[in-house]
Scaffold this active site. Structure first.
Site, mmCIF file in Angstrom:
data_model
loop_
_atom_site.group_PDB
_atom_site.id
_atom_site.type_symbol
_atom_site.label_atom_id
_atom_site.label_comp_id
_atom_site.label_asym_id
_atom_site.label_seq_id
_atom_site.Cartn_x
_atom_site.Cartn_y
_atom_site.Cartn_z
ATOM 1 N N SER A 22 0.837 -1.208 0.000
ATOM 2 C CA SER A 22 0.000 0.000 0.000
ATOM 3 C C SER A 22 0.864 1.248 0.000
ATOM 4 O O SER A 22 0.577 2.203 -0.715
ATOM 5 C CB SER A 22 -0.930 0.016 1.220
ATOM 6 O OG SER A 22 -1.790 -1.095 1.178
ATOM 7 N N GLU A 23 1.936 1.233 0.787
ATOM 8 C CA GLU A 23 2.850 2.387 0.813
ATOM 9 C C GLU A 23 3.403 2.652 -0.587
ATOM 10 O O GLU A 23 3.482 3.806 -1.025
ATOM 11 C CB GLU A 23 4.022 2.110 1.765
ATOM 12 C CG GLU A 23 3.650 2.132 3.233
ATOM 13 C CD GLU A 23 4.815 1.699 4.139
ATOM 14 O OE1 GLU A 23 4.680 1.870 5.364
ATOM 15 O OE2 GLU A 23 5.828 1.175 3.622
ATOM 16 N N HIS A 59 -2.998 19.502 -7.010
ATOM 17 C CA HIS A 59 -2.554 20.896 -7.179
ATOM 18 C C HIS A 59 -3.718 21.877 -7.200
ATOM 19 O O HIS A 59 -3.585 23.000 -6.743
ATOM 20 C CB HIS A 59 -1.808 21.068 -8.504
ATOM 21 C CG HIS A 59 -0.835 19.996 -8.763
ATOM 22 N ND1 HIS A 59 0.394 19.961 -8.147
ATOM 23 C CD2 HIS A 59 -0.905 18.892 -9.518
ATOM 24 C CE1 HIS A 59 1.030 18.880 -8.544
ATOM 25 N NE2 HIS A 59 0.264 18.215 -9.366
ATOM 26 N N GLU A 90 -5.423 -4.142 -2.784
ATOM 27 C CA GLU A 90 -6.093 -5.366 -2.304
ATOM 28 C C GLU A 90 -6.743 -6.105 -3.471
ATOM 29 O O GLU A 90 -7.882 -6.589 -3.378
ATOM 30 C CB GLU A 90 -7.157 -5.035 -1.244
ATOM 31 C CG GLU A 90 -6.630 -4.279 -0.032
ATOM 32 C CD GLU A 90 -5.951 -5.154 1.004
ATOM 33 O OE1 GLU A 90 -5.607 -6.316 0.681
ATOM 34 O OE2 GLU A 90 -5.745 -4.653 2.120
ATOM 35 N N VAL A 91 -6.012 -6.215 -4.558
ATOM 36 C CA VAL A 91 -6.570 -6.765 -5.793
ATOM 37 C C VAL A 91 -6.822 -8.274 -5.683
ATOM 38 O O VAL A 91 -7.635 -8.825 -6.434
ATOM 39 C CB VAL A 91 -5.627 -6.368 -6.968
ATOM 40 C CG1 VAL A 91 -4.461 -7.316 -7.101
ATOM 41 C CG2 VAL A 91 -6.377 -6.202 -8.248
ATOM 42 N N GLN A 92 -6.176 -8.917 -4.699
ATOM 43 C CA GLN A 92 -6.357 -10.378 -4.560
ATOM 44 C C GLN A 92 -7.785 -10.760 -4.205
ATOM 45 O O GLN A 92 -8.194 -11.892 -4.431
ATOM 46 C CB GLN A 92 -5.386 -10.946 -3.505
ATOM 47 C CG GLN A 92 -5.729 -10.664 -2.047
ATOM 48 C CD GLN A 92 -5.298 -9.274 -1.572
ATOM 49 O OE1 GLN A 92 -4.648 -8.543 -2.303
ATOM 50 N NE2 GLN A 92 -5.641 -8.927 -0.344
ATOM 51 N N PHE A 121 -2.746 -18.175 2.809
ATOM 52 C CA PHE A 121 -2.062 -18.562 4.056
ATOM 53 C C PHE A 121 -1.331 -19.906 3.935
ATOM 54 O O PHE A 121 -0.462 -20.221 4.733
ATOM 55 C CB PHE A 121 -3.049 -18.592 5.236
ATOM 56 C CG PHE A 121 -3.960 -19.794 5.258
ATOM 57 C CD1 PHE A 121 -5.122 -19.814 4.506
ATOM 58 C CD2 PHE A 121 -3.655 -20.896 6.034
ATOM 59 C CE1 PHE A 121 -5.969 -20.926 4.524
ATOM 60 C CE2 PHE A 121 -4.496 -22.006 6.067
ATOM 61 C CZ PHE A 121 -5.648 -22.021 5.291
HETATM 62 P P1 ADP Z 1 0.915 -4.075 2.819
HETATM 63 O O1 ADP Z 1 0.063 -3.175 1.964
HETATM 64 O O2 ADP Z 1 1.935 -4.857 2.026
HETATM 65 O O3 ADP Z 1 0.139 -4.948 3.777
HETATM 66 P P2 ADP Z 1 1.535 -1.657 4.244
HETATM 67 O O4 ADP Z 1 2.053 -0.693 3.218
HETATM 68 O O5 ADP Z 1 0.091 -1.534 4.665
HETATM 69 O O6 ADP Z 1 1.823 -3.142 3.733
HETATM 70 O O7 ADP Z 1 2.388 -1.619 5.574
HETATM 71 C C1 ADP Z 1 3.780 -1.665 5.555
HETATM 72 C C2 ADP Z 1 4.265 -1.218 6.929
HETATM 73 O O8 ADP Z 1 3.888 -2.193 7.904
HETATM 74 C C3 ADP Z 1 5.762 -1.108 7.065
HETATM 75 O O9 ADP Z 1 6.251 0.133 6.623
HETATM 76 C C4 ADP Z 1 5.963 -1.261 8.571
HETATM 77 O O10 ADP Z 1 5.860 -0.010 9.222
HETATM 78 C C5 ADP Z 1 4.759 -2.078 9.023
HETATM 79 N N1 ADP Z 1 5.038 -3.455 9.462
HETATM 80 C C6 ADP Z 1 4.352 -4.109 10.433
HETATM 81 N N2 ADP Z 1 4.804 -5.369 10.569
HETATM 82 C C7 ADP Z 1 5.800 -5.549 9.678
HETATM 83 C C8 ADP Z 1 6.651 -6.653 9.322
HETATM 84 N N3 ADP Z 1 6.561 -7.849 9.927
HETATM 85 N N4 ADP Z 1 7.555 -6.457 8.330
HETATM 86 C C9 ADP Z 1 7.656 -5.258 7.728
HETATM 87 N N5 ADP Z 1 6.894 -4.193 8.010
HETATM 88 C C10 ADP Z 1 5.957 -4.311 8.976
#
Ligand code: ADP
Ligand code: ZN
Length: 201
Positions: A22-23, A59, A90-92, A121
């Protein structure tokens, strides 16, 4: 990064939970907004707690918000004619129709950015993700950190009442407290019914 001078392609951000999909999706959306592209963000199973995460300012004083969708067809229905970038998180959880939707958008010149969990899982390919990984021009697979040993993690550990979920456990749990952890291949546990549970923590 750009595979062709003509616009329209598919990017997939794959990986385990907590790997930063997501980030990364939001980073790409933010950069597209900076580039003054018209962007739409969709998310299956939009959780109200995280809705704000996807709110980006533009902008012209507007905002880009994630629009919740339940099926792939809804993306086509809500897509505005002038949209240049479509991002889906969350395309899965979406149906297999997302493959033709993504292809159709890319063929029409839209940059399509998809983020999703690639394994369930059990460690098996999840929903439409394997096909999307095959048809995409650009693929990035992210890893989290294994909560057991600290190595890079590629697996989703499902826990039910704090214990590794059985291989045959239903996809949707009724009752029981379910949670997930990021783990590496070696710390990942999916016991079969007849395995010695005491050996598996
Ligand atoms: P995703 O969308 O892949 O589930 P997110 O972007 O929502 O991931 O979240 C990533 C963030 O989750 C990381 O930057 C970190 O702060 C946090 N985090 C929590 N647990 C873990 C872990 N086991 N490994 C890496 N990051 C983690
Ligand atoms: Zn590990």
């Amino acid at each position: 990064m750009v595979p062709s001078t003509r616009s329209g392609w598919i990017e997939v951000i794959a990986g385990v939970m907590f790997s930063g999909k997501s980030e990364e999706l939001i980073r790409r959306v933010r950069r597209a907004v900076i580039a003054r592209k018209r962007v739409q963000v969709f998310k299956s199973h939009l959780d109200a707690r995280y809705a704000g995460l996807y709110t980006l300012s533009t902008h012209d004083g507007g905002t880009v918000e994630a629009e919740p969708v339940d099926c792939s067809e809804e993306i086509m229905g809500r897509r505005r004619p002038d949209t240049e970038v479509v991002a889906v998180d969350e395309v899965q959880f979406l149906d297999d129709g997302i493959v033709s939707v993504a292809n159709a958008l890319a063929d029409q010149g839209v940059r399509v950015v998809l983020a999703g969990i690639d394994m369930d899982f059990r460690g098996l390919p999840f929903g439409p993700m394997p096909t999307l990984l095959a048809v995409a021009e650009i693929v990035d697979k992210l890893q989290a950190i294994c909560v057991v040993c600290g190595d890079p993690a590629g697996r989703n550990q499902r826990l039910v009442n704090g214990k590794p979920a059985l291989w045959d456990s239903p996809t949707i749990m009724v009752g029981g407290r379910e949670s997930y952890e990021a783990r590496c291949r070696h710390c990942h546990r999916v016991p079969r019914q007849d395995e010695d549970q005491t050996a598996l923590l």
